[in-house]
Motif scaffolding. Structure first.
Motif, PDB file in Angstrom:
ATOM      1  N   HIS A   6       0.823  -1.218   0.000  1.00 44.97           N
ATOM      2  CA  HIS A   6       0.000   0.000   0.000  1.00 44.97           C
ATOM      3  C   HIS A   6       0.853   1.262   0.000  1.00 44.97           C
ATOM      4  CE1 HIS A   6      -3.966  -1.914   0.513  1.00 44.97           C
ATOM      5  NE2 HIS A   6      -3.310  -2.829   1.196  1.00 44.97           N
ATOM      6  N   GLY A   7       2.172   1.104  -0.239  1.00 43.15           N
ATOM      7  CA  GLY A   7       3.056   2.260  -0.330  1.00 43.15           C
ATOM      8  C   GLY A   7       3.211   3.022   0.968  1.00 43.15           C
ATOM      9  N   VAL A   8       3.125   2.322   2.090  1.00 42.69           N
ATOM     10  CA  VAL A   8       3.209   2.971   3.393  1.00 42.69           C
ATOM     11  C   VAL A   8       4.627   2.895   3.932  1.00 42.69           C
ATOM     12  CG1 VAL A   8       2.433   2.869   5.801  1.00 42.69           C
ATOM     13  CG2 VAL A   8       0.802   2.502   3.947  1.00 42.69           C
ATOM     14  N   GLY A   9       5.199   4.059   4.274  1.00 36.01           N
ATOM     15  CA  GLY A   9       6.485   4.121   4.958  1.00 36.01           C
ATOM     16  C   GLY A   9       7.690   3.835   4.091  1.00 36.01           C
ATOM     17  N   THR A  10       8.845   3.902   4.741  1.00 38.54           N
ATOM     18  CA  THR A  10      10.129   3.597   4.111  1.00 38.54           C
ATOM     19  C   THR A  10      10.573   2.218   4.591  1.00 38.54           C
ATOM     20  OG1 THR A  10      11.365   4.542   5.957  1.00 38.54           O
ATOM     21  CG2 THR A  10      10.731   6.050   4.155  1.00 38.54           C
ATOM     22  N   PRO A  11      11.562   1.610   3.927  1.00 36.09           N
ATOM     23  CA  PRO A  11      12.039   0.310   4.421  1.00 36.09           C
ATOM     24  C   PRO A  11      12.428   0.336   5.898  1.00 36.09           C
ATOM     25  CG  PRO A  11      12.930   0.724   2.245  1.00 36.09           C
ATOM     26  CD  PRO A  11      12.190   1.963   2.636  1.00 36.09           C
ATOM     27  N   LYS A  12      13.030   1.431   6.336  1.00 36.77           N
ATOM     28  CA  LYS A  12      13.448   1.536   7.739  1.00 36.77           C
ATOM     29  C   LYS A  12      12.239   1.616   8.663  1.00 36.77           C
ATOM     30  CE  LYS A  12      16.355   4.222  10.885  1.00 36.77           C
ATOM     31  NZ  LYS A  12      17.265   5.397  11.018  1.00 36.77           N
ATOM     32  N   SER A  13      11.252   2.455   8.303  1.00 35.66           N
ATOM     33  CA  SER A  13      10.067   2.599   9.160  1.00 35.66           C
ATOM     34  C   SER A  13       9.222   1.330   9.152  1.00 35.66           C
ATOM     35  CB  SER A  13       9.235   3.802   8.714  1.00 35.66           C
ATOM     36  OG  SER A  13       8.639   3.574   7.445  1.00 35.66           O
ATOM     37  N   ARG A  14       9.184   0.630   8.013  1.00 40.17           N
ATOM     38  CA  ARG A  14       8.425  -0.625   7.951  1.00 40.17           C
ATOM     39  C   ARG A  14       9.064  -1.682   8.849  1.00 40.17           C
ATOM     40  NH1 ARG A  14       7.550   0.807   2.244  1.00 40.17           N
ATOM     41  NH2 ARG A  14       9.351  -0.428   1.580  1.00 40.17           N
ATOM     42  N   ARG A  15      10.389  -1.735   8.870  1.00 36.87           N
ATOM     43  CA  ARG A  15      11.077  -2.687   9.737  1.00 36.87           C
ATOM     44  C   ARG A  15      10.798  -2.368  11.211  1.00 36.87           C
ATOM     45  NH1 ARG A  15      15.753  -6.067   9.831  1.00 36.87           N
ATOM     46  NH2 ARG A  15      16.705  -6.100  11.885  1.00 36.87           N
ATOM     47  N   SER A  16      10.830  -1.080  11.534  1.00 35.86           N
ATOM     48  CA  SER A  16      10.565  -0.659  12.907  1.00 35.86           C
ATOM     49  C   SER A  16       9.142  -1.021  13.316  1.00 35.86           C
ATOM     50  CB  SER A  16      10.790   0.847  13.027  1.00 35.86           C
ATOM     51  OG  SER A  16      10.446   1.307  14.313  1.00 35.86           O
ATOM     52  N   ARG A  17       8.191  -0.811  12.409  1.00 36.81           N
ATOM     53  CA  ARG A  17       6.789  -1.143  12.684  1.00 36.81           C
ATOM     54  C   ARG A  17       6.612  -2.653  12.845  1.00 36.81           C
ATOM     55  NH1 ARG A  17       2.090  -0.621  15.096  1.00 36.81           N
ATOM     56  NH2 ARG A  17       0.271  -1.044  13.803  1.00 36.81           N
ATOM     57  N   ALA A  18       7.308  -3.442  12.021  1.00 39.98           N
ATOM     58  CA  ALA A  18       7.226  -4.906  12.126  1.00 39.98           C
ATOM     59  C   ALA A  18       7.725  -5.374  13.491  1.00 39.98           C
ATOM     60  CB  ALA A  18       8.027  -5.557  11.008  1.00 39.98           C
ATOM     61  N   MET A  19       8.842  -4.795  13.957  1.00 41.77           N
ATOM     62  CA  MET A  19       9.365  -5.142  15.283  1.00 41.77           C
ATOM     63  C   MET A  19       8.359  -4.783  16.374  1.00 41.77           C
ATOM     64  SD  MET A  19      12.398  -6.514  15.199  1.00 41.77           S
ATOM     65  CE  MET A  19      13.906  -6.612  14.240  1.00 41.77           C
ATOM     66  N   GLU A  20       7.751  -3.633  16.245  1.00 40.96           N
ATOM     67  CA  GLU A  20       6.754  -3.179  17.216  1.00 40.96           C
ATOM     68  C   GLU A  20       5.573  -4.143  17.274  1.00 40.96           C
ATOM     69  OE1 GLU A  20       3.521   0.429  17.263  1.00 40.96           O
ATOM     70  OE2 GLU A  20       5.551   0.930  16.601  1.00 40.96           O
ATOM     71  N   LEU A  21       5.117  -4.598  16.099  1.00 41.50           N
ATOM     72  CA  LEU A  21       3.982  -5.520  16.043  1.00 41.50           C
ATOM     73  C   LEU A  21       4.327  -6.884  16.629  1.00 41.50           C
ATOM     74  CD1 LEU A  21       2.711  -4.536  12.502  1.00 41.50           C
ATOM     75  CD2 LEU A  21       1.314  -4.449  14.575  1.00 41.50           C
ATOM     76  N   LEU A  22       5.540  -7.376  16.356  1.00 42.67           N
ATOM     77  CA  LEU A  22       5.972  -8.659  16.906  1.00 42.67           C
ATOM     78  C   LEU A  22       5.993  -8.600  18.432  1.00 42.67           C
ATOM     79  CD1 LEU A  22       8.853  -9.582  14.424  1.00 42.67           C
ATOM     80  CD2 LEU A  22       6.628 -10.697  14.610  1.00 42.67           C
ATOM     81  N   THR A  23       6.399  -7.469  18.964  1.00 40.30           N
ATOM     82  CA  THR A  23       6.396  -7.278  20.424  1.00 40.30           C
ATOM     83  C   THR A  23       4.970  -7.205  20.942  1.00 40.30           C
ATOM     84  OG1 THR A  23       8.490  -6.058  20.269  1.00 40.30           O
ATOM     85  CG2 THR A  23       7.215  -5.808  22.305  1.00 40.30           C
ATOM     86  N   GLU A  24       4.113  -6.465  20.218  1.00 42.87           N
ATOM     87  CA  GLU A  24       2.730  -6.254  20.651  1.00 42.87           C
ATOM     88  C   GLU A  24       1.950  -7.551  20.770  1.00 42.87           C
ATOM     89  OE1 GLU A  24       0.009  -2.331  19.765  1.00 42.87           O
ATOM     90  OE2 GLU A  24       0.809  -3.445  18.076  1.00 42.87           O
TER      91      GLU A  24
END
Length: 562
Positions: free
Chosen positions: A130-148
């Motif tokens: 969906h064209g959301v974020g940059t590779p760096k921000s997407r990685r950070s969001r993925a880590m956040e979700l895995l923790t959540e």
């Protein structure tokens, strides 16, 4: 039958389904998967759709997502979302809505996840599509979700492939993917079925928190009225493709108007502290004796200091007498399924012994163990992955016995009898696994295991995919078969309510070790371990009170679900 809901003000309704009818192919047991189904999902609320396996719950969800298989189609009705009718919408427009506006947690995480992509890459793909974020921000969001979603060691999990995760861990990855873009509507198709009680409580709390924080609307499909009592604002009850009752959660739980709803509520298993009465005095000799069994998983590279060592089974010992059932309970990743696979030699142990009828099978080669395989059978956790998609149900059930010398005619007769025993109709024999719901596939797996008339039956989450009424039937069937044949069982489950009803002894596993072992009366009424007390306290739909006798009937309606 409860009448269809009256149209509400459009600003209050996130999703409206009107007179939805989905046709099935010719030759099926009924003409429609769902027929004239109408309901509304209010903004910022949780709607639970409940019913038995095959009632049309998942078909309704897939129709909303535009994910129906080609063999079935929406023949009439409307699905209105954000002023649009999703029925007949183009593939491109539906693809734009998925994940961003409406997202879905699928029932079977193994088949829904890409086996060739890491967990992190699959979560990031949702955002990238969906064209959301940059590779760096997407990685950070993925880590956040895995923790959540409560996955251990997120940096390591990010690089893991789905096959390395337990069933519960894979389901949590699916939930992380579905929540990646925080959609307005979340459709959850049995999202907690494969999860242990403590993780289930965490996931229900997570979905509630996000729903409240973001004003998200949730359509929650389940067969567990305990979950309904925990989470629902409103409820739709489905039976054989029809909506038979709907209303507020309090109304449906306290004063169900339809006989089918009352039957479902009555079938909900409750925790009991009563010890099971054996069919006869247990034999002095053990059918299975396990001593100091050890299995350790290693991943990564020791050379570069990134090796991960997980003691899946760590010094487990127990005895199992003929005709008795040992329940193995614990959280996802506690080592329950690994223990089951060690006992049937689908995994090789590192050390320890497995004495089956006095013979140590742990040290046997595959060729030496093969003649014993008919005596030790397993009902697997994932029925979709364990059934051959290219074979009919009849072939799946008969190929093993025929290979071991049973005549084709006898094998077919026995297969048809067992299919009837586990609640499947005569037409099942000539159909393929993909034509059945998840619960129906699990019943096929149970019938296959019983074809060999085994001495030891290892049931790995054998009823976790089944609705409560079929659960009760299968538990009764397993009890009947055990009393008739004297088969011994290892019953692996995360549902303590089920374990309390069928098991003679309970072994509680945590991080590869047995932390408590005893009869149900001890484990559920007077647990010695803090971990066991935590598991008992997390059971959905059970009133939690230190003064409550666990063996009493809990009142679902009296449980606060807000």
């Amino acid at each position: 039958m409860t009448s269809a809901p009256q149209p509400s003000a459009s600003e209050d309704v996130a999703l409206a389904v009107r007179d939805l009818t989905v046709s099935l192919p010719a030759g099926m047991e009924r003409a429609y998967a769902v027929e004239n189904v109408s309901f509304e999902l209010k903004r910022g609320q949780i709607l639970c759709i409940i019913g038995e396996s095959g009632s049309g719950k998942s078909v309704t969800a897939n129709a909303i997502m535009g994910l129906l298989p080609r063999s079935i189609r929406v023949s009439s009705g409307a699905i209105r979302l954000e002023g649009m009718d999703l029925v007949g919408l183009s593939s491109d427009k539906l693809r734009d809505l998925r994940g961003r506006v409406v997202s879905m947690i699928f029932q079977d995480p193994l088949s829904a996840l890409n086996p060739l992509m890491t967990v992190g890459a699959q979560i990031e793909e949702v955002m990238a599509a969906h064209g959301v974020g940059t590779p760096k921000s997407r990685r950070s969001r993925a880590m956040e979700l895995l923790t959540e979603v409560g996955l251990p060691d997120p940096p390591l999990m990010y690089h893991q492939y789905p096959f390395r995760l337990s069933g519960g861990q894979r389901q949590r990855v699916m939930i992380a993917m579905a929540l990646a873009l925080e959609p307005a509507i979340l459709i959850a198709d049995e999202p907690t079925t494969a999860l242990d009680v403590t993780t289930q409580a965490q996931i229900l709390q997570l979905i509630r928190d996000i729903q409240r924080r973001k004003g998200m609307s949730v359509m929650f499909i389940t067969h567990d009225f305990g979950v309904v009592a925990e989470i629902a604002d409103s409820v739709v009850v489905m039976e054989k493709g029809h909506c038979v009752e709907q209303g507020s959660a309090e109304q449906v739980l306290k004063s169900p108007s339809h006989l089918y709803t009352r039957r479902l509520i009555a079938a909900v298993p409750h925790l009991t502290g009563k010890d099971r009465v054996p069919a006869e005095a247990a034999a002095t000799s053990s059918v299975l004796k396990v001593e100091c069994l050890v299995k350790t998983y290693r991943s990564g590279s020791a050379l570069f200091g990134r090796q991960r060592i997980v003691p899946a089974v760590n010094g487990v010992s127990f005895d199992l007498s003929p005709g008795r059932t040992l329940g193995v309970v614990g959280e996802s990743g506690s080592g329950k399924s690994s223990l089951g696979r060690l006992l049937i030699k689908l995994l090789d142990s590192d050390s320890g012994s497995i004495l089956f009828e006095g013979r140590d099978v742990a040290r046997l080669s595959e060729a030496e163990f093969r003649p014993l395989r008919p005596k030790i059978q397993m009902i697997f956790q994932d029925p979709f992955a364990s059934l051959n998609p290219r074979s009919t149900v009849g072939q799946i059930l008969t190929v093993g016995p025929i290979a071991h010398g049973v005549s084709r005619k006898e094998a077919r007769e026995q297969a048809r009898e067992l299919l009837a025993h586990v609640g499947l109709d005569a037409g099942t024999f000539d159909r393929y696994p993909h034509e059945f719901s998840g619960g129906q596939r699990q019943r096929i797996g149970i019938a296959r295991a019983l074809m060999f008339k085994p001495k030891l039956l290892i049931a790995d989450e054998a009823v976790s995919a089944l609705d409560v009424s079929i659960q009760a039937q299968i538990l009764k069937l397993l009890d009947q078969i055990q009393r008739e044949t004297g088969v011994s069982m290892i019953f692996i489950t995360h549902d303590l309510r089920v374990a309390s009803q069928i098991c003679d002894e309970i072994a509680v596993m945590h991080r590869g070790q047995v932390v408590e072992h005893g009869p149900p009366s001890q484990i559920f009424l007077n647990p010695k371990s803090a971990y066991t007390r935590e598991l008992v306290a997390a059971i959905p739909g059970e009133q939690q009170s230190s003064s409550r006798a666990v063996g009493s009937q809990s009142t679902l309606a009296g449980h606060s679900h807000k």
